[in-house]
Design an enzyme around this catalytic site. Structure first.
Site, PDB file in Angstrom:
ATOM      1  N   LYS A  31      -4.150  -1.944   8.786  1.00 61.28           N
ATOM      2  CA  LYS A  31      -4.613  -1.355   7.522  1.00 61.28           C
ATOM      3  C   LYS A  31      -6.041  -0.862   7.726  1.00 61.28           C
ATOM      4  O   LYS A  31      -6.921  -1.636   8.128  1.00 61.28           O
ATOM      5  CB  LYS A  31      -4.578  -2.385   6.388  1.00 61.28           C
ATOM      6  CG  LYS A  31      -3.202  -2.564   5.793  1.00 61.28           C
ATOM      7  CD  LYS A  31      -3.260  -3.409   4.529  1.00 61.28           C
ATOM      8  CE  LYS A  31      -1.876  -3.572   3.926  1.00 61.28           C
ATOM      9  NZ  LYS A  31      -1.877  -4.496   2.763  1.00 61.28           N
ATOM     10  N   GLU A  35       4.389  -2.385   4.489  1.00 60.48           N
ATOM     11  CA  GLU A  35       4.439  -3.073   3.189  1.00 60.48           C
ATOM     12  C   GLU A  35       5.493  -2.454   2.277  1.00 60.48           C
ATOM     13  O   GLU A  35       5.235  -2.117   1.131  1.00 60.48           O
ATOM     14  CB  GLU A  35       3.044  -3.027   2.527  1.00 60.48           C
ATOM     15  CG  GLU A  35       2.808  -4.161   1.528  1.00 60.48           C
ATOM     16  CD  GLU A  35       1.340  -4.320   1.137  1.00 60.48           C
ATOM     17  OE1 GLU A  35       0.480  -4.407   2.036  1.00 60.48           O
ATOM     18  OE2 GLU A  35       1.079  -4.345  -0.069  1.00 60.48           O
ATOM     19  N   HIS A  83      -4.808 -12.159  -4.226  1.00 62.62           N
ATOM     20  CA  HIS A  83      -5.622 -10.947  -4.211  1.00 62.62           C
ATOM     21  C   HIS A  83      -5.641 -10.218  -5.559  1.00 62.62           C
ATOM     22  O   HIS A  83      -6.615  -9.550  -5.876  1.00 62.62           O
ATOM     23  CB  HIS A  83      -5.150  -9.998  -3.106  1.00 62.62           C
ATOM     24  CG  HIS A  83      -5.603 -10.416  -1.732  1.00 62.62           C
ATOM     25  ND1 HIS A  83      -5.221 -11.619  -1.158  1.00 62.62           N
ATOM     26  CD2 HIS A  83      -6.421  -9.820  -0.828  1.00 62.62           C
ATOM     27  CE1 HIS A  83      -5.774 -11.721   0.043  1.00 62.62           C
ATOM     28  NE2 HIS A  83      -6.506 -10.652   0.269  1.00 62.62           N
ATOM     29  N   LYS A 118       0.337 -13.755  10.761  1.00 60.76           N
ATOM     30  CA  LYS A 118       0.166 -12.366  10.324  1.00 60.76           C
ATOM     31  C   LYS A 118       0.986 -11.434  11.212  1.00 60.76           C
ATOM     32  O   LYS A 118       1.599 -10.483  10.722  1.00 60.76           O
ATOM     33  CB  LYS A 118      -1.312 -11.974  10.342  1.00 60.76           C
ATOM     34  CG  LYS A 118      -1.504 -10.519   9.980  1.00 60.76           C
ATOM     35  CD  LYS A 118      -2.554 -10.239   8.987  1.00 60.76           C
ATOM     36  CE  LYS A 118      -2.482  -8.790   8.510  1.00 60.76           C
ATOM     37  NZ  LYS A 118      -3.647  -8.338   7.811  1.00 60.76           N
ATOM     38  N   HIS A 139      -8.986  -9.779  -7.165  1.00 62.96           N
ATOM     39  CA  HIS A 139      -9.504  -8.419  -7.366  1.00 62.96           C
ATOM     40  C   HIS A 139     -10.186  -8.302  -8.738  1.00 62.96           C
ATOM     41  O   HIS A 139     -11.253  -7.687  -8.871  1.00 62.96           O
ATOM     42  CB  HIS A 139      -8.356  -7.412  -7.251  1.00 62.96           C
ATOM     43  CG  HIS A 139      -8.742  -6.008  -7.569  1.00 62.96           C
ATOM     44  ND1 HIS A 139      -9.326  -5.170  -6.649  1.00 62.96           N
ATOM     45  CD2 HIS A 139      -8.653  -5.300  -8.719  1.00 62.96           C
ATOM     46  CE1 HIS A 139      -9.580  -4.009  -7.212  1.00 62.96           C
ATOM     47  NE2 HIS A 139      -9.183  -4.055  -8.476  1.00 62.96           N
ATOM     48  N   GLU A 170      -8.759 -17.044   3.920  1.00 65.31           N
ATOM     49  CA  GLU A 170      -7.635 -16.289   4.497  1.00 65.31           C
ATOM     50  C   GLU A 170      -6.878 -17.127   5.525  1.00 65.31           C
ATOM     51  O   GLU A 170      -5.750 -16.810   5.864  1.00 65.31           O
ATOM     52  CB  GLU A 170      -8.135 -14.980   5.122  1.00 65.31           C
ATOM     53  CG  GLU A 170      -8.826 -14.035   4.130  1.00 65.31           C
ATOM     54  CD  GLU A 170      -7.874 -13.165   3.312  1.00 65.31           C
ATOM     55  OE1 GLU A 170      -6.638 -13.298   3.469  1.00 65.31           O
ATOM     56  OE2 GLU A 170      -8.376 -12.359   2.499  1.00 65.31           O
ATOM     57  N   ARG A 195      -5.765  13.838  14.861  1.00 63.57           N
ATOM     58  CA  ARG A 195      -4.497  13.286  14.326  1.00 63.57           C
ATOM     59  C   ARG A 195      -4.155  11.920  14.936  1.00 63.57           C
ATOM     60  O   ARG A 195      -3.000  11.509  14.949  1.00 63.57           O
ATOM     61  CB  ARG A 195      -3.327  14.260  14.526  1.00 63.57           C
ATOM     62  CG  ARG A 195      -3.523  15.580  13.822  1.00 63.57           C
ATOM     63  CD  ARG A 195      -2.203  16.253  13.503  1.00 63.57           C
ATOM     64  NE  ARG A 195      -2.447  17.484  12.797  1.00 63.57           N
ATOM     65  CZ  ARG A 195      -2.470  18.686  13.374  1.00 63.57           C
ATOM     66  NH1 ARG A 195      -2.227  18.810  14.666  1.00 63.57           N
ATOM     67  NH2 ARG A 195      -2.710  19.747  12.652  1.00 63.57           N
ATOM     68  N   ASN A 211      -0.801 -10.726   0.109  1.00 67.80           N
ATOM     69  CA  ASN A 211      -1.732 -10.476  -1.003  1.00 67.80           C
ATOM     70  C   ASN A 211      -1.830 -11.676  -1.941  1.00 67.80           C
ATOM     71  O   ASN A 211      -2.380 -11.552  -3.050  1.00 67.80           O
ATOM     72  CB  ASN A 211      -1.288  -9.238  -1.792  1.00 67.80           C
ATOM     73  CG  ASN A 211      -1.356  -7.986  -0.936  1.00 67.80           C
ATOM     74  OD1 ASN A 211      -2.236  -7.861  -0.082  1.00 67.80           O
ATOM     75  ND2 ASN A 211      -0.417  -7.073  -1.136  1.00 67.80           N
ATOM     76  N   ARG A 256       5.315  -8.137   3.644  1.00 69.53           N
ATOM     77  CA  ARG A 256       3.867  -8.015   3.876  1.00 69.53           C
ATOM     78  C   ARG A 256       3.093  -8.217   2.576  1.00 69.53           C
ATOM     79  O   ARG A 256       1.953  -8.706   2.593  1.00 69.53           O
ATOM     80  CB  ARG A 256       3.540  -6.653   4.513  1.00 69.53           C
ATOM     81  CG  ARG A 256       2.068  -6.563   4.894  1.00 69.53           C
ATOM     82  CD  ARG A 256       1.768  -5.427   5.850  1.00 69.53           C
ATOM     83  NE  ARG A 256       0.352  -5.476   6.207  1.00 69.53           N
ATOM     84  CZ  ARG A 256      -0.208  -4.805   7.204  1.00 69.53           C
ATOM     85  NH1 ARG A 256       0.520  -4.006   7.946  1.00 69.53           N
ATOM     86  NH2 ARG A 256      -1.501  -4.925   7.454  1.00 69.53           N
ATOM     87  N   HIS A 258     -15.447 -11.471  -0.945  1.00 70.84           N
ATOM     88  CA  HIS A 258     -14.000 -11.240  -1.029  1.00 70.84           C
ATOM     89  C   HIS A 258     -13.209 -12.532  -0.785  1.00 70.84           C
ATOM     90  O   HIS A 258     -12.301 -12.875  -1.552  1.00 70.84           O
ATOM     91  CB  HIS A 258     -13.595 -10.146  -0.028  1.00 70.84           C
ATOM     92  CG  HIS A 258     -12.114  -9.921   0.036  1.00 70.84           C
ATOM     93  ND1 HIS A 258     -11.400  -9.357  -1.002  1.00 70.84           N
ATOM     94  CD2 HIS A 258     -11.204 -10.219   1.005  1.00 70.84           C
ATOM     95  CE1 HIS A 258     -10.121  -9.300  -0.671  1.00 70.84           C
ATOM     96  NE2 HIS A 258      -9.977  -9.815   0.536  1.00 70.84           N
TER      97      HIS A 258
HETATM   98  N1  GLY Z   1      -4.649  -8.078   4.318  1.00 75.93           N
HETATM   99  C1  GLY Z   1      -3.313  -7.918   3.971  1.00 75.93           C
HETATM  100  C2  GLY Z   1      -2.532  -7.105   4.923  1.00 75.93           C
HETATM  101  O1  GLY Z   1      -2.990  -6.805   5.994  1.00 75.93           O
HETATM  102  O2  GLY Z   1      -1.427  -6.717   4.616  1.00 75.93           O
END
Ligand code: GLY
Length: 368
Positions: A143, A237, A249, A227, A253, A185, A121, A246, A242, A267
């Site tokens: 993430k 998010e 993206h 960031k 995508h 990025e 956990r 994107n 946050r 990417h």
């Molecule tokens: N790569 C986008 C984020 O970490 O929210």
């Protein structure tokens, strides 16, 4: 070395950016390495390049490294590798208070982080990102995910690392194409919320990619700071802050899906072109001055990244590309939030975008 705090409530951690962090790994990790045994997940390429440095550093301090060396590439972010890596960690009797090391790019960081999120956990992990993209984006913010037959990153968890060590020396061994893709990025932080940093990118991006050490440290540390602020503000998010990360993206995508998530389009390359499309679409809607959209496109192109859709040689129309967008994990009750722009450094979230209008726009861009 630059030290950037990520002020997550109750679980703050640091991102350290500098040269020579891998040989100094044991001192950097300090008491986090509380046992002799140290589990490290990596991929074959990173292991070939940096495995000996890390192994030597650990052994010199009396540690016993346990390596899990996975195939390189997106296919490693799978249910199978997740299960096998969790079983491997269980076999090593890793406890919640122990730290697993993720030495690699986004694939290794995402997979290892997800293993750490679910092992007993939740156990600790340390991100040691070895690509520019991972240093400025994926290793920071917690993430974690794997891919499934239904799509990329559809199964995962938010699980913050305890420490991120971004060794700038690793950038010197990256293939040039990967470095350029990671740069997307970096410039993203300028485009989405920091016009002065976009100016800096225009002036210094080329020299930074060419290898200037001071510029590399500034670019990575500045990106990580941006960031870190966003993640501290909106870890899960939920508020929309946050989601601005994107930028590019959703368009990107669609391009990655159409090119089969393959080496045809990395990417970061998809994000670069996606940001140009977001800027041009914003200009088409009268939200952003067209000359600012073209300024963004010019810089992306000058860095050796694609800024025009026809250059990808896609054999499809706008309807197909928008169809890919509908499978984006950000779909919310039939609407797809888009990150659009009012100018360079002024991104915002638009939840009312008309997909028929986006289809027309994509057809125009395909014919550009
Ligand atoms: N790569 C986008 C984020 O970490 O929210």
């Amino acid at each position: 070395m630059a030290v950037i705090p990520v002020d997550i409530a109750g679980r703050p951690y640091e991102v350290r950016v500098g040269a020579g962090l891998l040989p100094d790994l044991v001192a950097q990790c300090g008491a986090r390495l509380r046992k002799a045994a140290v589990p490290i997940v990596t991929d074959v390429n990173v292991h070939a390049q940096w495995g000996a440095v890390v192994d030597t550093a650990l052994r010199a301090a009396g540690h016993e490294p346990h390596w899990r060396i996975l195939p390189a590439g997106e296919q490693t972010k799978s249910w199978q590798e997740l299960a096998a890596t969790v079983d491997w960690l269980l076999g090593l009797e890793v406890e919640r208070g122990d730290h697993v090391l993720a030495l690699g790019g986004g694939v290794i960081g995402d997979l290892t982080g997800f293993c750490a999120a679910i092992l007993k956990r939740g156990c600790n992990f340390i991100q040691i990102p070895t690509s520019l993209l991972a240093q400025v984006d994926s290793s920071v913010g917690g993430k974690t995910a794997i891919n499934t037959a239904a799509g990329k990153n559809l199964v995962g968890a938010f699980h913050q690392p305890s420490l991120v060590l971004a060794d700038l020396d690793v950038l010197g061994t990256l293939p040039e194409r990967e470095l350029r893709a990671g740069y997307a990025e970096v410039v993203k932080y300028g485009l989405l919320g920091d016009a002065a940093f976009f100016d800096w990118c225009e002036q210094n991006g080329a020299a930074m990619l060419a290898g200037d050490a001071a510029l590399r440290e500034y670019a990575v540390a500045h990106s990580v700071s941006a960031k870190a602020r966003v993640v501290a503000d909106d870890e899960f998010e939920r508020t929309g802050t946050r989601a601005l990360l994107n930028l590019g993206h959703t368009f990107g995508h669609a391009l990655e899906a159409q090119t089969g998530f393959s080496d045809r389009l990395l990417h970061g390359e998809a994000v670069a072109l996606g940001m140009v499309l977001a800027a041009r679409y914003s200009a088409r809607k009268g939200l952003m001055p067209p000359e600012e959209a073209e300024r963004a496109a010019r810089h992306i192109e000058s860095m050796g990244l694609q800024a025009r859709l026809p250059s990808l040689g896609l054999n499809c129309d706008g309807r197909v590309l928008v169809g890919h967008m509908l499978h984006d994990k950000k779909m919310d009750a039939g609407t797809l939030p888009f990150v659009l722009m009012r100018g360079i450094g002024q991104a915002f979230l638009d939840r009312q975008v008309d997909l028929a209008d986006v289809t027309v726009f994509m057809d125009e861009e395909l014919a550009r």
